[in-house]
Scaffold this motif. Structure first.
Motif, PDB file in Angstrom:
ATOM      1  N   ASN A   1       2.850   2.230  -3.309  1.00  0.00           N
ATOM      2  CA  ASN A   1       2.105   2.875  -4.385  1.00  0.00           C
ATOM      3  C   ASN A   1       1.294   4.053  -3.885  1.00  0.00           C
ATOM      4  N   SER A   2       1.859   4.770  -2.933  1.00  0.00           N
ATOM      5  CA  SER A   2       1.105   5.910  -2.409  1.00  0.00           C
ATOM      6  C   SER A   2       1.980   7.153  -2.475  1.00  0.00           C
ATOM      7  N   ARG A   3       1.403   8.252  -2.037  1.00  0.00           N
ATOM      8  CA  ARG A   3       2.136   9.512  -1.980  1.00  0.00           C
ATOM      9  C   ARG A   3       3.406   9.353  -1.147  1.00  0.00           C
TER      10      ARG A   3
ATOM     11  N   ASN B   1      12.488  -4.284  -9.324  1.00  0.00           N
ATOM     12  CA  ASN B   1      11.380  -3.507  -8.817  1.00  0.00           C
ATOM     13  C   ASN B   1      10.500  -3.151 -10.006  1.00  0.00           C
ATOM     14  N   MET B   2       9.237  -3.487  -9.892  1.00  0.00           N
ATOM     15  CA  MET B   2       8.412  -3.338 -11.079  1.00  0.00           C
ATOM     16  C   MET B   2       7.897  -1.924 -11.270  1.00  0.00           C
ATOM     17  N   ARG B   3       7.732  -1.623 -12.527  1.00  0.00           N
ATOM     18  CA  ARG B   3       7.219  -0.303 -12.840  1.00  0.00           C
ATOM     19  C   ARG B   3       5.716  -0.333 -12.660  1.00  0.00           C
ATOM     20  N   ARG B   4       5.227   0.641 -12.000  1.00  0.00           N
ATOM     21  CA  ARG B   4       3.802   0.699 -11.745  1.00  0.00           C
ATOM     22  C   ARG B   4       3.118   1.381 -12.909  1.00  0.00           C
ATOM     23  N   LYS B   5       2.063   0.766 -13.400  1.00  0.00           N
ATOM     24  CA  LYS B   5       1.298   1.419 -14.466  1.00  0.00           C
ATOM     25  C   LYS B   5       0.030   1.998 -13.857  1.00  0.00           C
ATOM     26  N   TYR B   6      -0.212   3.233 -14.152  1.00  0.00           N
ATOM     27  CA  TYR B   6      -1.406   3.873 -13.621  1.00  0.00           C
ATOM     28  C   TYR B   6      -2.450   3.915 -14.712  1.00  0.00           C
ATOM     29  N   GLU B   7      -3.683   3.918 -14.290  1.00  0.00           N
ATOM     30  CA  GLU B   7      -4.747   4.086 -15.277  1.00  0.00           C
ATOM     31  C   GLU B   7      -5.125   5.540 -15.283  1.00  0.00           C
ATOM     32  N   TYR B   8      -5.203   6.074 -16.493  1.00  0.00           N
ATOM     33  CA  TYR B   8      -5.594   7.470 -16.541  1.00  0.00           C
ATOM     34  C   TYR B   8      -6.538   7.698 -17.691  1.00  0.00           C
TER      35      TYR B   8
ATOM     36  N   ARG C   1       0.828  -1.208   0.000  1.00  0.00           N
ATOM     37  CA  ARG C   1       0.000   0.000   0.000  1.00  0.00           C
ATOM     38  C   ARG C   1       0.865   1.261   0.000  1.00  0.00           C
ATOM     39  N   LEU C   2       1.898   1.230   0.858  1.00  0.00           N
ATOM     40  CA  LEU C   2       2.738   2.420   0.991  1.00  0.00           C
ATOM     41  C   LEU C   2       3.518   2.696  -0.284  1.00  0.00           C
TER      42      LEU C   2
ATOM     43  N   MET D   1      10.815   6.971  -2.727  1.00  0.00           N
ATOM     44  CA  MET D   1      11.583   6.599  -3.913  1.00  0.00           C
ATOM     45  C   MET D   1      12.273   7.809  -4.520  1.00  0.00           C
TER      46      MET D   1
ATOM     47  N   ARG E   1       6.067   7.108  -2.961  1.00  0.00           N
ATOM     48  CA  ARG E   1       6.701   7.823  -4.077  1.00  0.00           C
ATOM     49  C   ARG E   1       7.707   8.825  -3.554  1.00  0.00           C
TER      50      ARG E   1
END
Lengths: 270, 414
Positions: free
Chosen positions: B271-273, B395-402, B268-269, B279, B276
């Protein structure tokens, strides 16, 4: 400095008597500069003139030795921001890019821009763990805003790429998008055209004016590309050896003998 | 062809080098010199095979790199298994379900009422999974090198031991307390090192780890000194009496639950504000601060959260072993946990879990080769760093839906 009387718009940034010493070296010596709403102001000068140091003082990376940096925020308040931490200054509405590109290489293009949203959102660790509505809403908002910004700078189709895979020009534009994501009233660009080819420079030229017009952001830029500077600036400040040697409109600067001698003249002969 | 030649050369060279050691043996009883020529042949064959494989792998890797460099869009590479897993929710859910089922059945399948050795081994391994995942927050996500991480583990363990022995507090009461104590120490350590990075950070954290151990060893009126603390109560199960096997299995489930919670929270953390920001801090501190991220708060939260999991793991460790002493919290253990994170792949949850299990279970089950296990261990590490410097799993790249629709349609992408 005489020219400031003819400039319109509300005063946004007011720098006066800024001096920065590194040990015995005076990198910036008593420089003053005002930026008004809707302006594009250029800071030029030969290499080592102290332009980037000036930038770093204004954005909080350095604390100036003496002098004042004041900003006039949208609500009419005036704040002195000397010595404030860079993240606070960004929070107040000034965002910057870097001379040597500083992206987050192992993050995607979209994530890079989303970092810019950090100071405009407030999801806490607990929010994130519990997946509260606030966290979901802000996440959505961050993604959408960032994506729209990527569109604006023409990087929407590579949103899921790692930023390290982008071309040089694209990385520069990504830095601008990331800075815009912090919702600044003043954008500071440190040599945005460095390393770009003429075509890219031309596109950048358009991008900067477009940002000024559409986002209602004033721009302060350091640049060596004289064509770009003369094309888009409303006001130019020239520095040499840490001192400010001239200020004025592009036309005034072009005709200023001191500037020609110090900087443009050399360029013309080169 | 040149490969063969080189490998042949290397084989011969090794035969020559190991000649005195492997071939000649003086039998002191019969006062004879034995010539074991067959050993020489084996050395030659093995060295040849390894050298050939080595060159083959190096070349393949170089070819891959060249291919990636030549391609204008390297991202079009075949996605890794992990990336595919992450991109396909149905598949990943199935895999996750299967893993959970195996984990749940595991203790009953491998243990009998007399022999529950495997369960105990697994409990120790899972404790290190929690540690690995905790350090993954600090090192993998936030990029803050911590060489004294095991100190927080010690804080958790001693918190439980002292509270249980001194005040009779129960396990469930102490579990959160241990975590909170770990967190407090994380913040205490975090404050002075906010400005440090890289090597300096490593040195200070290393010092912190050593100090903790020395304090535990020498303050014997409180911490029991080098003798440690014995007779720490096991977790109680609603006051029901449990036999040895049931106790182990119960602890197994507790730590398994903790692993699950850790994975959930880290995920959860990540992929959150907050994640990020961590990172970004890892990638470029100056840029991160210039983009409005509060460095102090971000660093402290990364330290505190990493230490929190170590504290929790420490409580379970103390409860599981009944006994703790400072020898369980050496620099070697810190290095071990760090190796788990690095080998697994910085920031990658799945990678860290696999690496933790491997690094804890392999030495345990390689006891048969006790003399060589550290040698094998070292060799594996070196090979990993040569062939997969990014760790087991990227570490995988996160894909966001937009929403790709144009909001301001006239100025869309060029």
């Amino acid at each position: 400095m005489a020219a400031s009387s003819t400039r319109g718009g509300k005063k946004l940034l007011e720098v006066s008597g800024l001096t920065m010493d590194f040990g015995g070296l005076r990198a910036v010596d008593n420089v003053g500069l005002d930026i008004h709403a809707g302006e594009i102001v250029a800071l030029i000068g030969p290499n080592g003139a102290g332009k980037t140091t000036f930038f770093n003082c204004v954005t909080g990376i350095y604390t100036p030795t003496t002098g004042d940096v004041r900003i006039h925020t949208a609500d009419g308040a005036t704040r002195r921001i000397n010595g404030m931490k860079p993240n606070r200054i960004t929070g107040l509405g000034m965002a910057r890019t870097f001379q040597n590109i500083r992206l987050f290489p192992a993050m995607t293009v979209l994530e890079n821009v989303m970092i810019g949203r950090h100071c405009r959102t407030g999801t806490t660790i607990l929010d994130a763990i519990l997946g509260t509505s606030r966290s979901a809403r802000e996440e959505r908002e961050s993604i959408d805003t960032s994506y729209q910004l990527l569109k604006k700078v023409g990087l929407a189709d590579v949103a899921d790429e790692y930023s390290r895979n982008l071309s040089y020009g694209a990385q520069r534009r990504l830095e601008i998008a990331r800075a815009l994501a912090t919702e600044p009233f003043l954008l500071l660009l440190d040599e945005p055209a460095a390393g770009m080819n003429p075509q890219e420079t031309h596109e950048l030229d358009e991008l900067i004016t477009r940002i000024r017009d559409e986002e209602n952001v004033a721009i302060l830029l350091i640049e060596h590309d004289m064509k770009l500077v003369m094309n888009i600036s409303d006001h130019i400040c020239v520095m040499e050896y840490g001192k400010e040697i001239a200020q004025g409109t592009p036309k005034e600067i072009k005709e200023n003998p001191k500037v020609i001698e110090a900087y443009l003249g050399e360029e013309a002969h080169a | 062809m040149s490969h063969l030649k080189r490998s042949l050369g290397i084989g011969l060279w090794f035969m020559f080098l190991t000649l005195p050691l492997m071939v000649v043996r003086v039998n002191t009883v019969s006062r004879e010199v034995e010539w074991r020529w067959s050993n020489l042949v084996w050395v030659g064959i093995c060295a040849f095979a390894i050298a050939w494989f080595w060159q083959f792998s190096i070349e393949r890797r170089a070819a891959q790199r060249a291919k990636v460099a030549a391609e204008p869009h390297p991202e079009k590479d075949r996605p890794s298994l992990a990336q595919r897993l992450a991109d396909d929710p149905v598949l990943s859910r199935r895999v996750l379900l299967a893993a959970a089922l195996i984990a749940l059945i595991f203790p009953w399948a491998v243990s009998t009422t007399q022999n529950f050795y495997h369960v105990n081994v697994m409990v120790s391994a899972l404790i290190f999974v929690v540690l690995g995942l905790g350090l993954n927050i600090t090192v993998g996500l936030a990029g803050l090198l911590d060489l004294g991480y095991i100190a927080f583990f010690a804080v958790g363990a001693y918190t439980y031991a002292l509270l249980a022995k001194g005040f009779g507090l129960g396990f469930w009461m102490c579990l959160p307390l241990g975590g909170v104590m770990g967190m407090l120490f994380g913040v205490v350590l975090g404050f002075p090192i906010l400005r440090l990075r890289g090597d300096y950070l490593a040195i200070v954290t290393l010092g912190f780890g050593s100090i903790t151990k020395i304090v535990l060893e020498n303050w014997d009126t409180v911490f029991g000194g080098a003798a440690g603390i014995a007779g720490i109560p096991r977790p109680d199960f609603f006051g029901l009496p449990l036999d040895g096997r049931e106790k182990s299995i119960y602890t197994y489930y507790i730590v398994l639950a903790l692993v699950a919670v850790t994975i959930f929270v880290t995920n959860r953390l990540k992929n959150s504000r907050v994640g990020r920001a961590w990172m970004a801090l890892r990638e470029d501190e100056i840029a991160c601060v210039a983009m409005g991220v509060d460095m102090a708060r971000t660093k402290l939260s990364a330290y505190a959260l990493g230490a929190f999991w170590a504290g929790l793991a420490g409580v379970i460790f103390a409860a599981h072993n009944n006994f703790i002493n400072p020898d369980s919290f050496t620099f070697m253990d810190s290095a071990m946990v760090l190796a788990m994170v690095v080998l697994g792949g910085m920031g990658s949850i799945l990678g860290v879990i696999i690496a933790s299990l491997a690094l804890k279970l392999l030495p345990e089950y390689l006891r048969a080769f006790a003399e060589y296990r550290m040698l094998v261990f070292g060799a594996v590490m070196v090979l990993m760093m040569i062939f997969r410097p990014q760790g087991l799993i990227n570490n995988m790249r996160r894909k966001y839906e937009y929403d790709t629709a144009d909001v301001e349609s006239n100025d869309g992408g060029k």
